[in-house]
Design an enzyme around this catalytic site. Sequence first.
Site, PDB file in Angstrom:
ATOM      1  N   GLU A 226       0.785  -1.127  -0.031  1.00  0.00           N
ATOM      2  CA  GLU A 226       0.073   0.014  -0.022  1.00  0.00           C
ATOM      3  C   GLU A 226       0.844   1.263  -0.044  1.00  0.00           C
ATOM      4  O   GLU A 226       0.835   2.010  -0.816  1.00  0.00           O
ATOM      5  CB  GLU A 226      -0.865   0.070   1.240  1.00  0.00           C
ATOM      6  CG  GLU A 226      -2.099   0.366   1.050  1.00  0.00           C
ATOM      7  CD  GLU A 226      -3.095   0.583   2.345  1.00  0.00           C
ATOM      8  OE1 GLU A 226      -3.251  -0.625   2.971  1.00  0.00           O
ATOM      9  OE2 GLU A 226      -3.498   1.508   2.483  1.00  0.00           O
ATOM     10  N   ARG A 304      -7.244   2.896  13.649  1.00  0.00           N
ATOM     11  CA  ARG A 304      -8.044   1.802  13.487  1.00  0.00           C
ATOM     12  C   ARG A 304      -8.106   0.767  14.576  1.00  0.00           C
ATOM     13  O   ARG A 304      -8.973   0.054  15.004  1.00  0.00           O
ATOM     14  CB  ARG A 304      -8.060   1.049  12.293  1.00  0.00           C
ATOM     15  CG  ARG A 304      -9.147   0.181  11.800  1.00  0.00           C
ATOM     16  CD  ARG A 304      -9.074  -0.540  10.420  1.00  0.00           C
ATOM     17  NE  ARG A 304      -9.773   0.254   9.303  1.00  0.00           N
ATOM     18  CZ  ARG A 304     -10.893   0.331   9.177  1.00  0.00           C
ATOM     19  NH1 ARG A 304     -11.637  -0.623   9.851  1.00  0.00           N
ATOM     20  NH2 ARG A 304     -11.296   0.993   7.993  1.00  0.00           N
ATOM     21  N   GLU A 707     -10.771  -8.241   4.761  1.00  0.00           N
ATOM     22  CA  GLU A 707     -10.235  -8.036   5.973  1.00  0.00           C
ATOM     23  C   GLU A 707     -10.917  -8.918   7.030  1.00  0.00           C
ATOM     24  O   GLU A 707     -10.218  -9.540   7.845  1.00  0.00           O
ATOM     25  CB  GLU A 707      -9.684  -6.599   6.540  1.00  0.00           C
ATOM     26  CG  GLU A 707      -8.626  -5.890   5.583  1.00  0.00           C
ATOM     27  CD  GLU A 707      -8.615  -4.739   5.538  1.00  0.00           C
ATOM     28  OE1 GLU A 707      -9.646  -3.758   5.278  1.00  0.00           O
ATOM     29  OE2 GLU A 707      -7.620  -4.009   6.342  1.00  0.00           O
TER      30      GLU A 707
HETATM   31  N1  MTE Z   1      -6.763 -11.584  -0.841  1.00  0.00           N
HETATM   32  C1  MTE Z   1      -5.612 -11.912  -1.623  1.00  0.00           C
HETATM   33  N2  MTE Z   1      -5.722 -13.182  -2.406  1.00  0.00           N
HETATM   34  N3  MTE Z   1      -4.425 -11.072  -1.690  1.00  0.00           N
HETATM   35  C2  MTE Z   1      -4.254 -10.123  -1.198  1.00  0.00           C
HETATM   36  O1  MTE Z   1      -3.187  -9.128  -1.123  1.00  0.00           O
HETATM   37  N4  MTE Z   1      -5.309  -8.395   0.451  1.00  0.00           N
HETATM   38  C3  MTE Z   1      -6.234  -8.361   1.565  1.00  0.00           C
HETATM   39  C4  MTE Z   1      -7.705  -8.977   1.141  1.00  0.00           C
HETATM   40  N5  MTE Z   1      -7.634 -10.207   0.602  1.00  0.00           N
HETATM   41  C5  MTE Z   1      -5.404  -9.717  -0.330  1.00  0.00           C
HETATM   42  C6  MTE Z   1      -6.443 -10.277  -0.290  1.00  0.00           C
HETATM   43  C7  MTE Z   1      -6.433  -6.847   1.862  1.00  0.00           C
HETATM   44  S1  MTE Z   1      -5.160  -6.539   3.303  1.00  0.00           S
HETATM   45  C8  MTE Z   1      -7.278  -5.972   1.559  1.00  0.00           C
HETATM   46  S2  MTE Z   1      -7.514  -4.339   2.169  1.00  0.00           S
HETATM   47  C9  MTE Z   1      -8.309  -6.471   0.490  1.00  0.00           C
HETATM   48  O2  MTE Z   1      -8.104  -8.063   0.053  1.00  0.00           O
HETATM   49  C10 MTE Z   1      -8.241  -5.471  -0.838  1.00  0.00           C
HETATM   50  O3  MTE Z   1      -8.912  -5.775  -1.816  1.00  0.00           O
HETATM   51  P1  MTE Z   1     -10.559  -5.470  -1.919  1.00  0.00           P
HETATM   52  O4  MTE Z   1     -10.636  -3.982  -1.027  1.00  0.00           O
HETATM   53  O5  MTE Z   1     -10.891  -5.610  -3.361  1.00  0.00           O
HETATM   54  O6  MTE Z   1     -11.377  -6.590  -0.868  1.00  0.00           O
HETATM   55  C1  QUE Z   2      -8.324   1.980   6.593  1.00  0.00           C
HETATM   56  C2  QUE Z   2      -7.326   1.817   5.590  1.00  0.00           C
HETATM   57  C3  QUE Z   2      -6.497   2.861   5.437  1.00  0.00           C
HETATM   58  C4  QUE Z   2      -6.783   3.841   6.118  1.00  0.00           C
HETATM   59  C5  QUE Z   2      -7.800   4.239   7.083  1.00  0.00           C
HETATM   60  C6  QUE Z   2      -8.616   2.971   7.404  1.00  0.00           C
HETATM   61  C7  QUE Z   2      -5.441   2.977   4.262  1.00  0.00           C
HETATM   62  C8  QUE Z   2      -4.882   3.920   4.104  1.00  0.00           C
HETATM   63  C9  QUE Z   2      -5.216   5.240   4.909  1.00  0.00           C
HETATM   64  C10 QUE Z   2      -4.512   6.514   4.654  1.00  0.00           C
HETATM   65  C11 QUE Z   2      -4.736   7.709   5.651  1.00  0.00           C
HETATM   66  C12 QUE Z   2      -4.179   8.791   5.401  1.00  0.00           C
HETATM   67  C13 QUE Z   2      -3.247   9.047   4.131  1.00  0.00           C
HETATM   68  C14 QUE Z   2      -3.124   8.021   3.289  1.00  0.00           C
HETATM   69  C15 QUE Z   2      -3.553   6.875   3.400  1.00  0.00           C
HETATM   70  O1  QUE Z   2      -6.012   5.245   5.751  1.00  0.00           O
HETATM   71  O2  QUE Z   2      -5.484   1.925   3.611  1.00  0.00           O
HETATM   72  O3  QUE Z   2      -2.497   8.202   2.125  1.00  0.00           O
HETATM   73  O4  QUE Z   2      -2.883  10.160   3.950  1.00  0.00           O
HETATM   74  O5  QUE Z   2      -3.930   4.104   3.253  1.00  0.00           O
HETATM   75  O6  QUE Z   2      -9.535   2.745   8.080  1.00  0.00           O
HETATM   76  O7  QUE Z   2      -6.993   0.623   5.101  1.00  0.00           O
HETATM   77 MO1  MOS Z   3      -5.292  -3.918   3.378  1.00  0.00          MO
HETATM   78  S1  MOS Z   3      -4.186  -3.910   4.865  1.00  0.00           S
HETATM   79  O1  MOS Z   3      -6.202  -2.419   3.769  1.00  0.00           O
HETATM   80  O2  MOS Z   3      -4.291  -3.352   2.223  1.00  0.00           O
END
Ligand code: MTE
Ligand code: QUE
Ligand code: MOS
Length: 757
Positions: A226, A304, A707
């Site tokens: 990310e 979070r 998640e």
């Molecule tokens: N599933 C697979 N196969 N590979 C991945 O990298 N990432 C997880 C989840 N499931 C992931 C996964 C995470 S951390 C997130 S936030 C979500 O997928 C992101 O995808 P979505 O928002 O389309 O569900």
């Molecule tokens: C869940 C997430 C993210 C989040 C907040 C959530 C995330 C993320 C950011 C974030 C926040 C501030 C920023 C930025 C990203 O917030 O994935 O670039 O300036 O990237 O509740 O998963």
């Molecule tokens: Mo998932 S930890 O929000 O890429």
Amino acid sequence: MRNYDSIRHVKGESYFIDDLRIPEGTLYGYVYYSPIAHGKILEIDFSKALQSKGVAGVYSAKDIPGENQIGGIILDENLFADEEVHFIGHPIAVVVADTYLHAKEASKKINAIYEKLKPVLDPREAAEKNLLIIPPRKFELGNVDKSWSECDYIVEGKTDSGGQEHLYLETQGALANITENGGIKISSATQGPTNVQRMISRVLGLPMSKIEVDVQRLGGGFGGKEDQATAWACMAALAAYKLKKPVKIVLNRQDDIRITGKRHPYSSDFKIGLSKEGKILAYEATFYQNAGAVADLSPAILDRTLFHATNSYFVPNVRATALSCKTNLVPFTAFRGFGGPQGIFVFESAIYKAAQVMNIEPAEIQKANLLIEGDEFSFGQKTYQCQAEKTFSQMESDFELEKIQQEINSFNDSNKLVKKGAAVIPICFGISFTTTFLNQASALVHIYTDGSINISTAAVEMGQGVNAKLKHIAAKTLNVDEARIKIESTNTSRVSNTSPTAASKGTDLNGFAVIAACNILIERLQKVAAAELGQDDFTKITFKNEKVFDEGEPTNLTFKDLVNKAYMKRISLTAQAFHSTPDINFDTKTNKGKPFAYHVYGAGIVEVTVDCLRGTYEVDAIKVIHDFGESFHKVIDQGQAEGGIVQGIGWMTSEELSWNSDGRLITDALSTYKVPDIHAMPKEMKIEFLKDSPNDFGPLRSKAVGEPPFLYGIGVYFALMNAMRAFNPNIEVKFDSPLTPEKVLLTLYGTDVGKGL
Ligand code: MTE
Ligand code: QUE
Ligand code: MOS
């Protein structure tokens, strides 16, 4: 099971960064990084490396034309360390050569002299020294201080949860090339193409319009790509820009494990107060987040933890404080659950310890305190369409919780060295980026004259099946065959200002944008059909299964005919649309608002067997009632639940990151860092879809799935504890995950482990 990409994957035809067809003359970068956790760079000499075989250049902080700054939330992260190094793995330079091996060889010839400073590794020590990334964050509800006097039981404790390596199959990487306008085109294994674009623009001092980032797919991200895909992309872009040649950087596995961020380790204190009936009256917690050397996403992750500090329970008086502690370890980053699991582990530990003190089952406390409709979270949001009690009671009845408990008791009565245990784990996860502005997405839909359809969005496919889901949503909206639709790569020149594919929001945000774009096209096609059919009211035109209907009656027109007619009439067959989640907000001053569009709920039972002679264990079963909303792709949803659960089990049991006192990661290979394998799979995994849970705020009334299921893995910790207490009820219960087999033995036998056996 069929994934969107499975056939291509199995044939080896899918393109990951390392499979892209490279232009002739492509050079390879190798990252040179700090060998010490904290110190000053006194001298650094690249001359021998520059003379090394095949080397085209060595680039460090002084070569950056723009800013040496890639911080996202806070501007505290250099692309290359300048005068000081802050962790082992802190990038100092990139060596570029004609082959990967030549670049790696040359990096060994860099001579550097450091002045070593004492590293801080422990978050509590960092907090004591006031080494904080941001000021402490605090969520409050009711009046905690006043409530303690009303409690019959007050229980305090400490918990620790370890970090976690993402171990995506595809390591981090990028391939950069220069373009004719003096810009950069780059393929990056990132969850956030716009973040990469923005940072390259900052580092090179070029406008974002000159940087094109393309993402075909990732071999897994799990949050690890990310923010942390950005550095390698910036280095490849910098080298390509300097050398006017294509440059590829792909980290090898060991470097990837050593130098990239992981899940944050946490150390926490809790205090919980209950009435004698088991009602939770007050909860206080302090979370020490080990943030590592720079902010990265730590502040958002910290929040979070607070949003999920009371899991799926109503607690009238809460004070949760969180500190993001700066240490000399890798910058810890997003990982499935984004700080939520760390907060929930503490609350479930508090319940477990309270139950022990009250001499009742934790499930009694869990059940008595579940959220009901209209309950308020500490951050002010009220539950809506709350499924906490429904999933819990369905779990109890469908899986016969009482019978499981009885069978375990009788097994334990007749077995001396092998013990079984079970635990119940309810879950609750808020859906939306809590950073409200990120809840936006757009889609670009083209219909070609042959009726084939091409869709671009902000979503990045990383194995989670977002492409299959978007395809389904588009086909359903347009009433055409899925075979017509191709989901394009994610590209910043086609779709701008993208939020990272994260927070489980990929399908929700991009799905709604796709629906909006398709609806624009439908209206145009309705008008063309209405004119063609002599219908005055175009809204009377409908589509079904590729056919055109007028006032509900079939006509001779097909989708394909209509597309052609629209083209001949010079009607645009392209639509772009934007979506932003309505009615959400969060005030970071008062820490109140409605940050989430909705919540995902569920309840599970975990059953384990512990070999109390060896300390080894098996997960016999995980059975969950999970709230998928109205699932429109059951195979993907089930796969996400199973994958998340197993990743959660790994975090709680075998995946142990250890650093020595110098701050060096000593579990930096798969021989020392144990990820779940086939033997760690639960022998039985039952994922039941909660019935009657339509979601007003998800595409096709579905719910996000990525998640939340990770959280069920937390139940394994408490099931193992129960099995161990069946062996010896006097063991000291520590809340210190992961609960590795070594720790099981130490818990069962203390320092006497091995003696007399
Ligand atoms: N599933 C697979 N196969 N590979 C991945 O990298 N990432 C997880 C989840 N499931 C992931 C996964 C995470 S951390 C997130 S936030 C979500 O997928 C992101 O995808 P979505 O928002 O389309 O569900
Ligand atoms: C869940 C997430 C993210 C989040 C907040 C959530 C995330 C993320 C950011 C974030 C926040 C501030 C920023 C930025 C990203 O917030 O994935 O670039 O300036 O990237 O509740 O998963
Ligand atoms: Mo998932 S930890 O929000 O890429």
